[in-house]
Design a protein around this motif. Sequence first.
Motif, PDB file in Angstrom:
ATOM      1  N   SER A 165       0.832  -1.195   0.000  1.00  0.00           N
ATOM      2  CA  SER A 165       0.000   0.000   0.000  1.00  0.00           C
ATOM      3  C   SER A 165       0.869   1.249   0.000  1.00  0.00           C
ATOM      4  O   SER A 165       0.588   2.207  -0.712  1.00  0.00           O
ATOM      5  N   LEU A 197       0.491  -2.776  -9.550  1.00  0.00           N
ATOM      6  CA  LEU A 197      -0.509  -3.457 -10.367  1.00  0.00           C
ATOM      7  C   LEU A 197       0.130  -4.425 -11.347  1.00  0.00           C
ATOM      8  O   LEU A 197      -0.400  -5.507 -11.586  1.00  0.00           O
ATOM      9  N   THR A 242      -5.812   6.248  -1.669  1.00  0.00           N
ATOM     10  CA  THR A 242      -4.633   5.401  -1.453  1.00  0.00           C
ATOM     11  C   THR A 242      -3.929   5.777  -0.156  1.00  0.00           C
ATOM     12  O   THR A 242      -3.480   4.899   0.580  1.00  0.00           O
ATOM     13  N   SER A 277      -7.276   2.687 -10.142  1.00  0.00           N
ATOM     14  CA  SER A 277      -6.568   3.142 -11.339  1.00  0.00           C
ATOM     15  C   SER A 277      -7.519   3.735 -12.370  1.00  0.00           C
ATOM     16  O   SER A 277      -7.088   4.444 -13.276  1.00  0.00           O
ATOM     17  N   GLN A 300      -6.227  -1.259  -5.806  1.00  0.00           N
ATOM     18  CA  GLN A 300      -5.457  -0.399  -6.702  1.00  0.00           C
ATOM     19  C   GLN A 300      -5.923  -0.539  -8.147  1.00  0.00           C
ATOM     20  O   GLN A 300      -5.895   0.425  -8.907  1.00  0.00           O
ATOM     21  N   ASN A 301      -6.369  -1.732  -8.515  1.00  0.00           N
ATOM     22  CA  ASN A 301      -6.924  -1.924  -9.850  1.00  0.00           C
ATOM     23  C   ASN A 301      -8.196  -1.099 -10.020  1.00  0.00           C
ATOM     24  O   ASN A 301      -8.410  -0.490 -11.061  1.00  0.00           O
ATOM     25  N   SER A 334       2.346   1.466  -3.410  1.00  0.00           N
ATOM     26  CA  SER A 334       1.359   1.875  -4.403  1.00  0.00           C
ATOM     27  C   SER A 334       1.009   3.352  -4.297  1.00  0.00           C
ATOM     28  O   SER A 334       0.481   3.923  -5.244  1.00  0.00           O
ATOM     29  N   PRO A 369       1.854   3.311  -8.282  1.00  0.00           N
ATOM     30  CA  PRO A 369       0.770   2.329  -8.325  1.00  0.00           C
ATOM     31  C   PRO A 369       0.817   1.394  -9.534  1.00  0.00           C
ATOM     32  O   PRO A 369       0.411   0.250  -9.445  1.00  0.00           O
ATOM     33  N   ASN A 384      -4.980  -5.406  -1.663  1.00  0.00           N
ATOM     34  CA  ASN A 384      -4.398  -4.157  -2.132  1.00  0.00           C
ATOM     35  C   ASN A 384      -4.346  -4.125  -3.655  1.00  0.00           C
ATOM     36  O   ASN A 384      -4.595  -3.081  -4.260  1.00  0.00           O
ATOM     37  N   GLN A 391      -7.721   9.350  -6.671  1.00  0.00           N
ATOM     38  CA  GLN A 391      -6.948   8.137  -6.407  1.00  0.00           C
ATOM     39  C   GLN A 391      -5.963   8.302  -5.247  1.00  0.00           C
ATOM     40  O   GLN A 391      -5.876   7.440  -4.377  1.00  0.00           O
TER      41      GLN A 391
END
Length: 87
Positions: free
Chosen positions: A7, A18, A67, A56, A52-53, A10, A14, A48, A63
């Motif tokens: 995390s 991913l 995050t 995105s 994150q997907n 990311s 990020p 996570n 975002q």
Amino acid sequence: MVNCSLSFLSFIMPSYVLTIYAANAYDKSKTAWSEGFRYIAIYFCGLNGEIQNLLSRFPFYVQRPITLLLCIWYFLVLGGIINMFGL
């Protein structure tokens, strides 16, 4: 603990997180080595990676704060686990 470190990573980059998650979790080969990495990736960084997907697809100004909140949440959970076991 792995989700906490991913995390934080990311938050900085990020797309790298991913890419690593997608390469391990969505690998199409059926070898024992790739199956092992798939389950390890899903178990340790699945939450996570999927968040994150999803993030995105949002703009940058949406975002990053989400995050950051997720990263703070993981640090609080990690601190609670460390406090609970007295490490």
